[in-house]
Design an enzyme around this catalytic site. Structure first.
Site, PDB file in Angstrom:
ATOM      1  N   LEU A   1       0.846  -1.197   0.000  1.00  0.00           N
ATOM      2  CA  LEU A   1       0.000   0.000   0.000  1.00  0.00           C
ATOM      3  C   LEU A   1       0.880   1.246   0.000  1.00  0.00           C
ATOM      4  O   LEU A   1       1.603   1.510   0.955  1.00  0.00           O
ATOM      5  CB  LEU A   1      -0.902  -0.005   1.234  1.00  0.00           C
TER       6      LEU A   1
ATOM      7  N   ARG B   1       3.126  14.484   6.496  1.00  0.00           N
ATOM      8  CA  ARG B   1       4.098  14.970   7.482  1.00  0.00           C
ATOM      9  C   ARG B   1       5.538  14.992   6.956  1.00  0.00           C
ATOM     10  O   ARG B   1       6.425  15.536   7.591  1.00  0.00           O
ATOM     11  CB  ARG B   1       4.011  14.115   8.757  1.00  0.00           C
TER      12      ARG B   1
ATOM     13  N   ARG C   1      34.886   7.560 -13.894  1.00  0.00           N
ATOM     14  CA  ARG C   1      33.517   7.821 -14.351  1.00  0.00           C
ATOM     15  C   ARG C   1      32.997   6.619 -15.144  1.00  0.00           C
ATOM     16  O   ARG C   1      33.740   5.691 -15.448  1.00  0.00           O
ATOM     17  CB  ARG C   1      33.495   9.106 -15.176  1.00  0.00           C
TER      18      ARG C   1
ATOM     19  N   LYS D   1      37.154   8.336 -18.186  1.00  0.00           N
ATOM     20  CA  LYS D   1      35.765   8.158 -18.627  1.00  0.00           C
ATOM     21  C   LYS D   1      35.768   7.286 -19.869  1.00  0.00           C
ATOM     22  O   LYS D   1      36.530   7.567 -20.789  1.00  0.00           O
ATOM     23  CB  LYS D   1      35.117   9.505 -18.928  1.00  0.00           C
TER      24      LYS D   1
ATOM     25  N   ASN E   1      39.087  14.823 -26.428  1.00  0.00           N
ATOM     26  CA  ASN E   1      38.203  13.854 -27.074  1.00  0.00           C
ATOM     27  C   ASN E   1      36.943  14.487 -27.638  1.00  0.00           C
ATOM     28  O   ASN E   1      36.182  13.842 -28.337  1.00  0.00           O
ATOM     29  CB  ASN E   1      37.821  12.738 -26.085  1.00  0.00           C
ATOM     30  N   TYR E   2      36.737  15.761 -27.367  1.00  0.00           N
ATOM     31  CA  TYR E   2      35.468  16.404 -27.731  1.00  0.00           C
ATOM     32  C   TYR E   2      35.754  17.632 -28.577  1.00  0.00           C
ATOM     33  O   TYR E   2      36.522  18.515 -28.182  1.00  0.00           O
ATOM     34  CB  TYR E   2      34.752  16.795 -26.435  1.00  0.00           C
TER      35      TYR E   2
ATOM     36  N   SER F   1      55.050  14.181 -20.173  1.00  0.00           N
ATOM     37  CA  SER F   1      54.184  15.047 -19.368  1.00  0.00           C
ATOM     38  C   SER F   1      53.608  16.185 -20.201  1.00  0.00           C
ATOM     39  O   SER F   1      54.211  16.637 -21.161  1.00  0.00           O
ATOM     40  CB  SER F   1      54.986  15.647 -18.215  1.00  0.00           C
TER      41      SER F   1
ATOM     42  N   ALA G   1      57.561  15.406 -24.012  1.00  0.00           N
ATOM     43  CA  ALA G   1      56.779  16.222 -23.072  1.00  0.00           C
ATOM     44  C   ALA G   1      56.325  17.503 -23.753  1.00  0.00           C
ATOM     45  O   ALA G   1      56.994  18.038 -24.625  1.00  0.00           O
ATOM     46  CB  ALA G   1      57.624  16.541 -21.845  1.00  0.00           C
TER      47      ALA G   1
ATOM     48  N   ARG H   1      55.641  20.278 -30.644  1.00  0.00           N
ATOM     49  CA  ARG H   1      55.712  21.498 -29.848  1.00  0.00           C
ATOM     50  C   ARG H   1      56.686  22.451 -30.532  1.00  0.00           C
ATOM     51  O   ARG H   1      57.500  22.042 -31.362  1.00  0.00           O
ATOM     52  CB  ARG H   1      56.209  21.181 -28.439  1.00  0.00           C
TER      53      ARG H   1
HETATM   54  C1  UD1 Z   1      -2.566   1.891   9.744  1.00  0.00           C
HETATM   55  C2  UD1 Z   1      -3.569   0.925  10.385  1.00  0.00           C
HETATM   56  C3  UD1 Z   1      -3.336   0.897  11.889  1.00  0.00           C
HETATM   57  C4  UD1 Z   1      -1.903   0.546  12.190  1.00  0.00           C
HETATM   58  C5  UD1 Z   1      -0.938   1.487  11.468  1.00  0.00           C
HETATM   59  C6  UD1 Z   1       0.493   1.016  11.621  1.00  0.00           C
HETATM   60  C7  UD1 Z   1      -5.590   1.137   8.994  1.00  0.00           C
HETATM   61  C8  UD1 Z   1      -6.945   1.690   8.920  1.00  0.00           C
HETATM   62  N1  UD1 Z   1      -4.915   1.390  10.109  1.00  0.00           N
HETATM   63  O1  UD1 Z   1      -2.874   3.180  10.219  1.00  0.00           O
HETATM   64  O2  UD1 Z   1      -4.200  -0.043  12.486  1.00  0.00           O
HETATM   65  O3  UD1 Z   1      -1.671   0.598  13.596  1.00  0.00           O
HETATM   66  O4  UD1 Z   1      -1.249   1.487  10.065  1.00  0.00           O
HETATM   67  O5  UD1 Z   1       1.344   1.927  11.042  1.00  0.00           O
HETATM   68  O6  UD1 Z   1      -5.149   0.459   8.094  1.00  0.00           O
HETATM   69  N2  UD1 Z   1      -2.681   3.938   1.999  1.00  0.00           N
HETATM   70  C9  UD1 Z   1      -3.111   3.757   0.719  1.00  0.00           C
HETATM   71  N3  UD1 Z   1      -4.350   4.192   0.346  1.00  0.00           N
HETATM   72  C10 UD1 Z   1      -5.186   4.806   1.242  1.00  0.00           C
HETATM   73  C11 UD1 Z   1      -4.733   4.991   2.557  1.00  0.00           C
HETATM   74  C12 UD1 Z   1      -3.477   4.549   2.912  1.00  0.00           C
HETATM   75  O7  UD1 Z   1      -2.385   3.202  -0.107  1.00  0.00           O
HETATM   76  O8  UD1 Z   1      -6.288   5.159   0.828  1.00  0.00           O
HETATM   77  C13 UD1 Z   1      -1.328   3.488   2.365  1.00  0.00           C
HETATM   78  C14 UD1 Z   1      -0.457   4.610   2.860  1.00  0.00           C
HETATM   79  O9  UD1 Z   1       0.280   5.168   1.770  1.00  0.00           O
HETATM   80  C15 UD1 Z   1       0.472   3.912   3.843  1.00  0.00           C
HETATM   81  C16 UD1 Z   1      -0.359   2.739   4.354  1.00  0.00           C
HETATM   82  O10 UD1 Z   1      -1.430   2.577   3.449  1.00  0.00           O
HETATM   83  O11 UD1 Z   1       1.621   3.378   3.198  1.00  0.00           O
HETATM   84  C17 UD1 Z   1      -0.891   2.995   5.749  1.00  0.00           C
HETATM   85  O12 UD1 Z   1      -1.754   4.107   5.711  1.00  0.00           O
HETATM   86  P1  UD1 Z   1      -1.827   5.167   6.883  1.00  0.00           P
HETATM   87  O13 UD1 Z   1      -2.822   6.198   6.528  1.00  0.00           O
HETATM   88  O14 UD1 Z   1      -0.464   5.602   7.247  1.00  0.00           O
HETATM   89  O15 UD1 Z   1      -2.445   4.285   8.060  1.00  0.00           O
HETATM   90  P2  UD1 Z   1      -2.246   4.542   9.578  1.00  0.00           P
HETATM   91  O16 UD1 Z   1      -3.112   5.648  10.022  1.00  0.00           O
HETATM   92  O17 UD1 Z   1      -0.810   4.602   9.897  1.00  0.00           O
END
Ligand code: UD1
Ligand code: CA
Length: 449
Positions: free
Chosen positions: A6, A13, A322, A340, A375-376, A394, A412, A429
Site C-alpha cells: 500500500l 508529514r 567515471r 571516462k 576527445n570532444y 608530461s 613532453a 611542440r
Molecule cells: C494503519 C492501520 C493501523 C496501524 C498502522 C500502523 C488502517 C486503517 N490502520 O494506520 O491499524 O496501527 O497502520 O502503522 O489500516 N494507503 C493507501 N491508500 C489509502 C490509505 C493509505 O495506499 O487510501 C497506504 C499509505 O500510503 C500507507 C499505508 O497505506 O503506506 C498505511 O496508511 P496510513 O494512513 O499511514 O495508516 P495509519 O493511520 O498509519
C-alpha cells in the site's frame, strides 16, 4: 504468494513534493525495501498500489512489479479493493509501503503461521511503550478486531498490543471481506483493519524487535530508520568477514556485496549494485556506486561510478573513475586523474593530473603527468588509442581521433594531432629558442640593442 504494497498515500508529514515511499533509506527508495523483502520471502507476484504522484512511484519500480492506481484514496481497505484483480485463492501478504525494515524471515513466519493454523488472517503486532496513534488489537478467543486509535474508547486505548499493518490473508477470505467493508468510522474511510473482525479464525504475531515494523511518517523517522538500516547492513558485513574501521561513518547500500578481509576505512559510501572482492582497502573518504571491484584493490579518497577495477589495481588518492572506466590488473590511477569510457591496460600508470576520455590504453603504458585527451570537438566525441609500452611525456595533449603505436614515445609538452606509428619518437611542440644576453643584471630591464 502475492504481495500487496500500500503506497498511495501522500505522507503529509514529510512536507514533500514527492510521495513518501520514494524517499530513500540509504540509496534505495523505501517502497523498494518492502518489495525486496516480499521477493525474498517468496512472493511470485507483487502489486504496488499507487495514488499520490503515482507515476513517480511507478518510475522507480522494477519492470516485473505490477502497479494499480487508487484515486481518490479512500483508506487502506479501499487500496486493497483497487488490487482486486490480483486477489486469487493463494496466500496474500498485505504490507504498508512505509515500513522498510521488515525482514523477509518475519514475512515467511507470518505466512507459515497462517497456513499451519489454517487462519483467515494473521498480522504482525507490537507492544510499544506509547501506543498512541496505532490501531489497538482486541482479542476474544479466535476472534480478533482492530480498533483505530481515533475510533477507540478510553478503555480500548489502554490496550498496548497494536497493529503494525503487515498481514497474511487467505486469498478467498480477503476477497470476500473487502467487498463487505463500510466506511462507517471517524475518518469515513474503508479500513483494511475491519476485515480482521470478519474472520472466524484470526491471530497475531508479536514481533520480537519492534524496530522492524517502524513506519516512516516524517523526516526524523526517516533519519532514524536510515541509521537502523545502516547498522543492520554494516553488522551483517562485519559478521561475514569485512572490517569496518568506523561503521557509523560508512553508508553501504543493501545491494552491495563485499568479500572477506576487505577493509573499509571511515567515511565511505558504497551504493547501487556494487561488488567488491576480497582483501581490498577502500577509503577513507571514498564514494563507489554501481561498480565492480575485484580482489586486492586499493581505492583511496576517490570517486568511482559505474567503473570496473581489476585485481591488484590501485586508485587514488583523489582519482575519479567515471562510467565506463576499466582499470585493468595492477594498473595505477593517481591523484587528479579522471577516466571516462577508458580502459587502462594491465600495469599501465596514469599517476598525476590527467584526463583520459574515450581512450584505449594498452599494457605497460606510462601516461605522464598532465596528459589530456582532447576527445570532444564541441559536437562529437572521438577515440584515442595508446598501444602497449608507449610512453606519453608530461603535459601532452592528444587530439582525438589519434593513435599512438607500440613502444612509441611522445615528447613532453606535445600537442599530438596525427597518428604516431610504432617504435617512434614524436614531438609536437615549438622548438625552444634561446636568445643569449637578452637580459643583463640591470633590474630585469631589457637591454636596448
Ligand atoms: C494503519 C492501520 C493501523 C496501524 C498502522 C500502523 C488502517 C486503517 N490502520 O494506520 O491499524 O496501527 O497502520 O502503522 O489500516 N494507503 C493507501 N491508500 C489509502 C490509505 C493509505 O495506499 O487510501 C497506504 C499509505 O500510503 C500507507 C499505508 O497505506 O503506506 C498505511 O496508511 P496510513 O494512513 O499511514 O495508516 P495509519 O493511520 O498509519
Ligand atoms: Ca502510517
Amino acid at each position: 504468494m502475492t504481495g500487496i504494497v500500500l503506497a498511495a498515500g501522500q505522507g503529509t508529514r514529510m512536507k514533500s513534493k514527492y510521495p513518501k515511499v520514494i524517499h530513500r533509506i540509504l540509496d534505495v527508495p523505501m517502497v523498494n525495501w518492502v518489495v525486496s523483502a516480499l521477493r525474498k520471502a517468496g512472493a511470485d507476484r507483487i502489486v504496488v498500489v499507487t495514488g499520490y504522484e503515482a507515476s513517480m512511484v511507478e518510475d522507480i519500480l522494477d519492470d516485473d512489479i505490477i502497479s494499480v492506481r487508487q484515486n481518490p484514496q479512500l483508506g487502506t481497505g479501499h487500496a486493497v479493493m483497487t488490487a482486486v484483480d490480483y486477489l486469487d485463492d493463494e496466500e496474500i501478504v498485505v504490507i504498508a509501503g512505509d515500513e522498510p525494515l521488515v525482514r523477509p524471515s518475519t514475512l515467511k513466519e507470518l505466512v507459515f503461521a497462517r497456513g499451519e493454523k489454517d487462519l483467515d488472517v494473521v498480522f504482525l503486532t507490537m507492544k510499544p511503550s506509547d501506543p498512541t496513534g496505532y490501531g489497538r488489537v482486541v482479542k476474544d478467543g479466535n476472534r480478533v478486531k482492530i480498533v483505530e486509535h481515533r475510533d477507540a474508547d478510553p478503555e480500548t486505548r489502554k490496550i498496548n498490543e497494536v497493529n503494525s499493518a503487515i498481514y497474511a490473508f487467505r486469498g478467498s477470505f480477503l476477497r470476500s471481506a473487502i467487498s463487505r467493508l463500510s466506511n462507517n468510522n471517524d475518518q469515513k474511510e474503508y479500513y483494511l483493519t475491519d476485515t480482521v473482525a470478519m474472520a472466524e479464525k484470526a491471530d497475531t504475531i508479536i514481533v520480537e524487535d519492534a524496530r522492524e515494523v517502524l513506519g516512516v511518517n516524517d523526516r526524523i523517522q526517516l533519519a532514524e530508520i536510515n541509521s537502523i538500516a545502516q547498522r543492520r547492513i554494516n553488522e551483517e558485513l562485519m559478521k561475514n568477514g569485512v572490517t569496518l574501521v568506523n561503521p557509523t561513518t560508512c553508508y553501504i547500500g543493501p545491494e552491495v556485496q563485499i568479500g572477506i578481509d576487505t577493509v573499509i576505512e571511515p567515511m565511505v559510501f558504497i551504493t547501487g549494485r556494487t561488488t567488491i572482492g576480497e582483501g581490498c582497502l577502500i577509503g577513507p573518504m571514498t564514494r563507489i556506486e554501481n561498480s565492480k571491484i575485484e580482489d586486492n584493490v586499493e581505492i583511496v579518497r576517490s570517486e568511482v561510478s559505474s567503473a570496473d577495477v581489476r585485481s591488484g589495481a590501485r586508485v587514488g588518492p583523489l582519482s575519479r573513475l567515471r562510467p565506463g572506466a576499466v582499470v585493468m590488473n595492477d594498473a595505477h590511477v593517481g591523484n587528479f586523474v579522471e577516466l571516462k569510457k577508458t580502459v587502462l591496460g594491465r600495469r599501465s600508470k596514469a599517476q598525476h593530473l590527467t584526463y583520459l576520455g574515450d581512450t584505449n590504453v594498452g599494457e605497460d603504458v606510462n601516461i605522464g603527468a598532465g596528459t589530456i585527451t582532447c576527445n570532444y570537438d564541441g559536437k562529437n566525441k572521438h577515440k584515442t588509442e595508446i598501444s602497449d609500452r608507449a610512453f606519453i611525456g608530461s603535459n601532452t595533449a592528444l587530439v582525438a581521433p589519434v593513435k599512438i603505436g607500440e613502444n612509441s614515445v611522445i615528447a613532453a609538452g606535445s600537442a599530438i594531432t596525427e597518428d604516431v606509428p610504432p617504435n617512434s619518437l614524436a614531438f609536437g611542440r615549438a622548438r625552444q629558442v634561446v636568445k643569449e644576453g637578452r637580459f643583463s643584471n640591470n633590474n630585469g630591464q631589457e637591454e636596448k640593442s
